[in-house]
Structure formats: C-alpha cells, structure tokens
Design a protein around this motif. Structure first.
Motif, PDB file in Angstrom:
ATOM      1  N   GLN A 105     -16.651   2.757  42.215  1.00 30.09           N
ATOM      2  CA  GLN A 105     -15.632   1.965  41.535  1.00 30.09           C
ATOM      3  C   GLN A 105     -15.039   2.513  39.990  1.00 30.09           C
ATOM      4  N   GLY A 106     -15.792   2.970  39.489  1.00 27.27           N
ATOM      5  CA  GLY A 106     -15.718   3.461  38.321  1.00 27.27           C
ATOM      6  C   GLY A 106     -16.399   1.859  37.064  1.00 27.27           C
ATOM      7  N   THR A 107     -16.770   2.414  35.796  1.00 25.27           N
ATOM      8  CA  THR A 107     -17.461   1.835  35.029  1.00 25.27           C
ATOM      9  C   THR A 107     -16.802   2.946  33.461  1.00 25.27           C
ATOM     10  N   GLN A 108     -16.888   2.005  33.449  1.00 30.04           N
ATOM     11  CA  GLN A 108     -15.967   2.249  31.841  1.00 30.04           C
ATOM     12  C   GLN A 108     -16.821   2.625  30.431  1.00 30.04           C
ATOM     13  N   VAL A 109     -16.576   3.732  29.773  1.00 31.41           N
ATOM     14  CA  VAL A 109     -17.604   3.957  29.220  1.00 31.41           C
ATOM     15  C   VAL A 109     -16.261   4.363  27.060  1.00 31.41           C
ATOM     16  N   VAL A 143     -18.973   3.078  52.574  1.00 34.97           N
ATOM     17  CA  VAL A 143     -19.723   3.508  51.743  1.00 34.97           C
ATOM     18  C   VAL A 143     -19.702   2.083  50.019  1.00 34.97           C
ATOM     19  N   GLN A 144     -20.554   2.060  50.275  1.00 34.03           N
ATOM     20  CA  GLN A 144     -20.196   1.137  48.662  1.00 34.03           C
ATOM     21  C   GLN A 144     -21.694   1.684  47.637  1.00 34.03           C
ATOM     22  N   PHE A 145     -21.289   1.882  46.815  1.00 32.99           N
ATOM     23  CA  PHE A 145     -21.867   2.473  45.281  1.00 32.99           C
ATOM     24  C   PHE A 145     -21.855   0.962  44.697  1.00 32.99           C
ATOM     25  N   VAL A 146     -23.438   0.306  44.192  1.00 35.20           N
ATOM     26  CA  VAL A 146     -23.692  -0.355  42.896  1.00 35.20           C
ATOM     27  C   VAL A 146     -23.733   0.200  41.595  1.00 35.20           C
ATOM     28  N   GLU A 147     -22.365   0.490  40.587  1.00 37.20           N
ATOM     29  CA  GLU A 147     -22.604   1.435  39.427  1.00 37.20           C
ATOM     30  C   GLU A 147     -22.909   0.053  38.035  1.00 37.20           C
ATOM     31  N   SER A 148     -23.835  -0.086  37.734  1.00 37.76           N
ATOM     32  CA  SER A 148     -23.514  -0.058  35.961  1.00 37.76           C
ATOM     33  C   SER A 148     -24.371   0.470  35.104  1.00 37.76           C
ATOM     34  N   LEU A 158     -19.629  -0.510  25.370  1.00 47.90           N
ATOM     35  CA  LEU A 158     -19.434   0.341  23.687  1.00 47.90           C
ATOM     36  C   LEU A 158     -20.293   0.381  23.788  1.00 47.90           C
ATOM     37  N   VAL A 159     -20.122   2.090  22.939  1.00 42.92           N
ATOM     38  CA  VAL A 159     -21.087   1.979  21.713  1.00 42.92           C
ATOM     39  C   VAL A 159     -20.011   3.045  20.856  1.00 42.92           C
ATOM     40  N   GLN A 160     -21.490   2.912  19.418  1.00 43.46           N
ATOM     41  CA  GLN A 160     -20.879   3.515  18.373  1.00 43.46           C
ATOM     42  C   GLN A 160     -21.433   5.060  18.794  1.00 43.46           C
ATOM     43  N   PRO A 161     -20.328   6.516  18.143  1.00 40.28           N
ATOM     44  CA  PRO A 161     -20.900   7.684  17.999  1.00 40.28           C
ATOM     45  C   PRO A 161     -22.209   7.799  17.664  1.00 40.28           C
ATOM     46  N   GLY A 162     -22.720   8.381  18.080  1.00 37.26           N
ATOM     47  CA  GLY A 162     -23.941   8.447  18.234  1.00 37.26           C
ATOM     48  C   GLY A 162     -25.157   7.768  18.982  1.00 37.26           C
ATOM     49  N   GLY A 163     -24.691   7.062  19.064  1.00 36.53           N
ATOM     50  CA  GLY A 163     -25.205   6.062  20.648  1.00 36.53           C
ATOM     51  C   GLY A 163     -26.561   6.647  21.678  1.00 36.53           C
ATOM     52  N   SER A 164     -26.428   5.624  22.858  1.00 37.95           N
ATOM     53  CA  SER A 164     -27.005   5.966  24.055  1.00 37.95           C
ATOM     54  C   SER A 164     -26.290   5.006  25.501  1.00 37.95           C
ATOM     55  N   LEU A 165     -26.087   5.597  26.363  1.00 40.11           N
ATOM     56  CA  LEU A 165     -25.819   4.363  27.751  1.00 40.11           C
ATOM     57  C   LEU A 165     -26.900   4.865  28.473  1.00 40.11           C
ATOM     58  N   ARG A 166     -26.618   4.575  29.670  1.00 37.79           N
ATOM     59  CA  ARG A 166     -27.046   4.799  30.871  1.00 37.79           C
ATOM     60  C   ARG A 166     -26.854   4.857  31.997  1.00 37.79           C
ATOM     61  N   LEU A 167     -25.943   5.492  32.980  1.00 37.26           N
ATOM     62  CA  LEU A 167     -25.188   4.393  33.729  1.00 37.26           C
ATOM     63  C   LEU A 167     -26.447   4.751  35.207  1.00 37.26           C
ATOM     64  N   SER A 168     -26.170   3.782  36.097  1.00 40.43           N
ATOM     65  CA  SER A 168     -26.707   3.594  37.128  1.00 40.43           C
ATOM     66  C   SER A 168     -25.494   3.712  38.681  1.00 40.43           C
ATOM     67  N   CYS A 169     -26.250   4.197  39.436  1.00 40.89           N
ATOM     68  CA  CYS A 169     -25.568   3.555  40.572  1.00 40.89           C
ATOM     69  C   CYS A 169     -26.053   3.986  42.040  1.00 40.89           C
ATOM     70  N   ALA A 170     -26.647   2.169  42.656  1.00 43.60           N
ATOM     71  CA  ALA A 170     -27.546   2.882  44.125  1.00 43.60           C
ATOM     72  C   ALA A 170     -26.448   2.820  44.571  1.00 43.60           C
ATOM     73  N   ALA A 171     -27.162   3.373  46.178  1.00 45.28           N
ATOM     74  CA  ALA A 171     -26.460   4.142  47.552  1.00 45.28           C
ATOM     75  C   ALA A 171     -27.347   3.345  47.742  1.00 45.28           C
ATOM     76  N   THR A 222     -30.998   5.199  43.851  1.00 42.30           N
ATOM     77  CA  THR A 222     -30.338   5.449  42.883  1.00 42.30           C
ATOM     78  C   THR A 222     -30.582   6.819  42.085  1.00 42.30           C
ATOM     79  N   VAL A 223     -28.951   7.050  41.283  1.00 39.57           N
ATOM     80  CA  VAL A 223     -28.574   8.138  40.263  1.00 39.57           C
ATOM     81  C   VAL A 223     -29.314   7.429  39.147  1.00 39.57           C
ATOM     82  N   TYR A 224     -28.900   8.241  38.171  1.00 41.54           N
ATOM     83  CA  TYR A 224     -29.059   7.944  36.826  1.00 41.54           C
ATOM     84  C   TYR A 224     -28.292   8.549  35.995  1.00 41.54           C
ATOM     85  N   LEU A 225     -27.690   8.641  34.332  1.00 37.05           N
ATOM     86  CA  LEU A 225     -26.836   8.949  33.945  1.00 37.05           C
ATOM     87  C   LEU A 225     -27.171   9.026  32.078  1.00 37.05           C
ATOM     88  N   GLN A 226     -28.709   9.509  31.949  1.00 39.95           N
ATOM     89  CA  GLN A 226     -28.386   9.312  30.805  1.00 39.95           C
ATOM     90  C   GLN A 226     -27.932   9.915  29.982  1.00 39.95           C
TER      91      GLN A 226
END
Length: 117
Positions: free
Chosen positions: A109-113, A2-7, A11-24, A77-81
């Motif tokens: 494989q993991g993605t660094q936040v 099984v493979q996932f494509v994560e993205s 790096l973000v400042q406190p109070g900021g936002s990121l969205r993680l994506s994972c395609a399977a 795809t699954v997202y984490l906002q």
C-alpha cells in the motif's frame, strides 16, 4: 489476494536514517523476488532496490552506498535500511514482489518517507 504489512516510514532530517519493513506470506516470500519502489510527487515510480530468493541484490545508482536491502527468511520480511537520507529521497515507498523480470506482480500500500529539515 496478496497482502504486505509495511512499516517504518516517517519524517527525518537530512543525513538521518530510517528502516522500512515489509512482511509477506511465506509462499510469496520463498518464491518471489522482493523489492522496494518509490514514487516522488510528479515523477514516475522507480525501482530502488531488489533482492532475489538467493540473496542477490541490485540498487538504483542514486542510493548505492546509502541504502541496504535485506531479507529475514525466518520472518518472511524484507527490509530497506536507508542511511544518509537526502531531500530527494522523499517519496512514497512500495514493497513489491515479482517473478522473473519486468514490473512487479504485487504491490504494497506504500509508506511515506519525508526528508526535510
């Protein structure tokens, strides 16, 4: 295998936002409960959020009200906002898939936040 494509990590400042994506693959996406775990330095991996094939969600208490997990069935795809990020959210985030309860069957494989000023 099984493979996932994560993205979406970074790096973000406190109070900021990121969205993680994972395609399977479609097979995995339509059968398995998808989720996101994280592991901070010196700490155990913890479940951050999960979403079932029916769209039911669950979150660890520390992210409730700030993080939202969602899935796009058309894109497999699954997202984490992640909003209002805090330094304690700094970790490697892993996309996961599992059948039933217990630990996930498959891990990305993991993605660094990193949340830092």
């Amino acid at each position: 295998q099984v493979q996932f494509v994560e993205s979406g990590g970074g790096l973000v400042q406190p109070g900021g936002s990121l969205r993680l994506s994972c395609a399977a693959s479609r097979t995995i996406f339509t059968i398995y409960t998808m989720g996101w775990y994280r592991q901070a330095p010196g700490k155990q991996r913890e479940l951050v959020a999960g979403i079932t094939t029916a769209g039911g969600t669950n979150y660890v208490n520390s992210v409730k009200g700030r993080f939202t997990i969602s899935r796009d069935n058309g894109k497999n795809t699954v997202y984490l906002q992640m909003n209002d990020l805090k330094p304690e959210d700094t970790a490697v985030y892993y996309c996961t898939a599992k059948l039933g309860s217990g630990i996930p069957d498959y891990w990305g494989q993991g993605t660094q936040v990193t949340v830092s000023s």
